[in-house]
Design a protein around this motif. Structure first.
Motif, PDB file in Angstrom:
ATOM      1  N   PHE A 176     -24.223  -1.945 -88.758  1.00  0.00           N
ATOM      2  CA  PHE A 176     -23.272  -0.988 -88.868  1.00  0.00           C
ATOM      3  C   PHE A 176     -21.728  -1.452 -89.456  1.00  0.00           C
ATOM      4  O   PHE A 176     -21.443  -2.427 -88.986  1.00  0.00           O
ATOM      5  CB  PHE A 176     -22.921  -0.339 -87.435  1.00  0.00           C
ATOM      6  N   LEU A 177     -21.189  -0.680 -90.462  1.00  0.00           N
ATOM      7  CA  LEU A 177     -19.987  -1.065 -91.070  1.00  0.00           C
ATOM      8  C   LEU A 177     -19.458   0.233 -91.105  1.00  0.00           C
ATOM      9  O   LEU A 177     -19.520   1.424 -91.504  1.00  0.00           O
ATOM     10  CB  LEU A 177     -20.327  -1.687 -92.427  1.00  0.00           C
ATOM     11  N   LYS A 178     -17.750  -0.026 -90.507  1.00  0.00           N
ATOM     12  CA  LYS A 178     -17.048   1.326 -90.931  1.00  0.00           C
ATOM     13  C   LYS A 178     -15.848   0.957 -91.703  1.00  0.00           C
ATOM     14  O   LYS A 178     -15.207  -0.173 -91.513  1.00  0.00           O
ATOM     15  CB  LYS A 178     -16.109   1.317 -89.482  1.00  0.00           C
ATOM     16  N   TYR A 210     -18.949   5.579 -92.828  1.00  0.00           N
ATOM     17  CA  TYR A 210     -19.898   4.609 -92.067  1.00  0.00           C
ATOM     18  C   TYR A 210     -21.285   4.500 -92.329  1.00  0.00           C
ATOM     19  O   TYR A 210     -21.876   5.362 -93.077  1.00  0.00           O
ATOM     20  CB  TYR A 210     -19.824   5.473 -90.573  1.00  0.00           C
ATOM     21  N   TYR A 211     -21.454   3.266 -92.481  1.00  0.00           N
ATOM     22  CA  TYR A 211     -22.931   2.767 -92.795  1.00  0.00           C
ATOM     23  C   TYR A 211     -23.761   2.475 -92.007  1.00  0.00           C
ATOM     24  O   TYR A 211     -23.271   1.618 -90.980  1.00  0.00           O
ATOM     25  CB  TYR A 211     -22.632   1.812 -94.240  1.00  0.00           C
ATOM     26  N   PHE A 212     -24.847   2.800 -91.631  1.00  0.00           N
ATOM     27  CA  PHE A 212     -25.878   2.560 -90.902  1.00  0.00           C
ATOM     28  C   PHE A 212     -27.143   2.134 -91.562  1.00  0.00           C
ATOM     29  O   PHE A 212     -27.771   3.095 -91.944  1.00  0.00           O
ATOM     30  CB  PHE A 212     -26.148   3.949 -89.723  1.00  0.00           C
ATOM     31  N   ARG A 213     -27.507   0.833 -91.553  1.00  0.00           N
ATOM     32  CA  ARG A 213     -28.748   0.537 -91.894  1.00  0.00           C
ATOM     33  C   ARG A 213     -29.821   0.349 -90.813  1.00  0.00           C
ATOM     34  O   ARG A 213     -29.660  -0.648 -90.045  1.00  0.00           O
ATOM     35  CB  ARG A 213     -28.652  -0.833 -92.811  1.00  0.00           C
ATOM     36  N   ALA A 238     -13.959  -4.602 -93.290  1.00  0.00           N
ATOM     37  CA  ALA A 238     -14.374  -3.546 -92.395  1.00  0.00           C
ATOM     38  C   ALA A 238     -13.119  -3.245 -91.266  1.00  0.00           C
ATOM     39  O   ALA A 238     -12.854  -4.368 -90.652  1.00  0.00           O
ATOM     40  CB  ALA A 238     -15.719  -3.928 -91.754  1.00  0.00           C
ATOM     41  N   SER A 239     -13.262  -2.032 -90.875  1.00  0.00           N
ATOM     42  CA  SER A 239     -12.510  -1.748 -89.744  1.00  0.00           C
ATOM     43  C   SER A 239     -13.083  -1.845 -88.493  1.00  0.00           C
ATOM     44  O   SER A 239     -12.583  -2.338 -87.333  1.00  0.00           O
ATOM     45  CB  SER A 239     -11.769  -0.237 -89.698  1.00  0.00           C
ATOM     46  N   ASN A 240     -14.465  -1.863 -88.440  1.00  0.00           N
ATOM     47  CA  ASN A 240     -15.402  -2.260 -87.235  1.00  0.00           C
ATOM     48  C   ASN A 240     -16.628  -2.479 -87.838  1.00  0.00           C
ATOM     49  O   ASN A 240     -17.240  -1.944 -88.834  1.00  0.00           O
ATOM     50  CB  ASN A 240     -15.455  -0.788 -86.506  1.00  0.00           C
TER      51      ASN A 240
END
Length: 299
Positions: A159-161, A242-245, A195-197
Motif C-alpha cells: 500500500f502506498l499513499k 492510493y495504490y493497493f497491490r 510516499a505520505s504513507n
C-alpha cells in the motif's frame, strides 16, 4: 522459593473493602494507622466519621518529577476518592447489618486466595517460558485449523499513499504491475522518499479493513469483489492517489494461514501449559503431604 510482594490490585481492593466494613462493627479490634502519631509531624488531610487519611499515606502516590499543578491534581483526586470510599462504607454500615464472623471468614478467604494466587504466579514465572516453539504452533494449527475460520478479509499487500502532484506516480504504477519481488528495492525507495504513507510488509497477513482505513475504499460496498478482481487497486481523492497491490487474499469463513493466527495459538498453548503446570504442582504438594501424614480426613 523467595517470598513475593502481593501486587494484585484487584485482590487488594477487595481486602481493603472487607477490612473497612469489619472496622464499622468492631472498631475495638483495630487501630487506625496514625492515631498514635504526632499530628504535627503527620497531619490529617481528610476525615470521615473518625476515619483519618494521614499525610504520610500520600507519599506513595506517583507524583515524583511532575509539575506542582499535576502533583496537586493527583493528590486531590486521591483524597476525593478516599472520601467517597469512606462515605460508601458508612452508608453500607447504615443500610445493612453485617455478621462479624462472616466478614472475618470472607477476609480470610480473600487472604488465602491471594496467597495461593501469588504463589502460583511466582511458580509459573520461574518454571514456564513465554515463547512457544513454532513447531508446536504448527502442530496445533494442523489439528485445529477448522476452528480458525476468518470473520473478515485478510490480505498480503503493498500500500502506498502518494501526492497527486508527484512525478513518481507513473513509475510507481508501472513497478506495481510487475511480479511480486521483482521491483521491491525500487518500490521501497519511492515509498521512503515520496510516499505520505505506505505498507510494504509482503510476508505479513493483515486485515484488509485495517489497510483501507482512512482511504476512499473504507466505505466500498463490495470489498470481496475488490480483492478478487484486482491485482492493483488505484483510487484517489482531492489530494492523494492510493495504490493497493493485492498479493494474496483470504475471504470470510476461509481458513487463514498459520502466520495470521500464530499469536492466538501461542496464547492458547501457553494457557494450556500454565493449567497443566499448576495441576502438577497441586498434585505434587498433595502427594508429598499424604506421604508425610500431614493431613487427616475424618469420617
Amino acid at each position: 522459593m523467595k517470598k513475593r510482594k502481593f501486587t494484585n490490585l484487584w485482590w487488594i481492593g477487595k481486602i481493603t473493602l472487607i477490612l473497612s466494613l469489619f472496622i464499622l462493627n468492631s472498631c475495638d479490634l483495630f487501630k487506625i494507622k496514625g492515631t498514635d502519631e504526632d499530628e504535627e509531624e503527620n497531619p490529617t488531610v481528610a476525615e470521615v466519621d473518625g476515619q483519618k487519611l494521614k499525610k504520610s499515606e500520600l507519599e506513595s502516590l506517583p507524583t515524583k518529577g511532575l509539575s506542582k499543578a499535576d502533583s496537586s491534581g493527583i493528590i486531590n483526586r486521591y483524597i476525593q476518592s478516599w472520601i467517597k470510599k469512606q462515605l460508601m462504607i458508612r452508608e453500607a454500615g447504615k443500610s445493612m447489618s453485617f455478621d462479624e464472623a462472616e466478614l472475618n471468614r470472607k477476609l480470610l478467604d480473600y487472604k488465602y486466595a491471594l496467597m495461593v494466587y501469588e504463589f502460583e504466579k511466582a511458580y509459573l514465572e520461574d518454571n514456564i517460558k513465554d515463547s512457544i516453539p513454532f513447531e508446536e504452533i504448527q502442530k496445533y494449527y494442523e489439528a485445529n485449523k477448522e476452528n480458525f475460520g476468518l470473520k473478515e478479509i485478510i490480505v498480503r499487500c503493498n500500500f502506498l499513499k502518494m501526492d497527486k502532484s508527484s512525478n513518481q506516480n507513473p513509475t510507481l504504477e508501472r513497478l506495481l504491475t510487475r511480479p511480486e519481488g521483482a521491483e521491491k528495492e525500487n518500490i521501497n525507495e519511492i515509498a521512503l522518499k515520496f510516499a505520505s504513507n505506505f505498507y510494504l510488509e509482503d510476508s505479513t497477513w493483515v486485515r484488509f479493513g485495517d489497510i483501507i482505513l482512512n482511504t476512499p475504499l473504507a466505505d466500498h460496498p463490495n470489498k470481496v469483489g475488490l480483492v478478487r478482481n484486482n491485482k492493483l487497486i488505484k483510487v484517489d481523492d482531492e489530494r492523494y492517489i492510493y495504490y493497493f497491490r493485492i498479493l494474496e487474499y483470504k475471504l470470510q469463513d476461509q481458513i487463514p494461514p498459520v502466520e495470521f493466527v500464530k499469536n492466538e495459538i501461542s496464547k492458547i498453548l501457553l494457557n494450556k501449559k500454565r493449567v497443566t503446570l499448576i495441576e502438577e504442582l497441586q498434585k505434587e504438594i498433595y502427594n508429598r503431604a499424604l506421604e508425610n501424614n500431614e493431613f487427616k480426613i475424618y469420617e
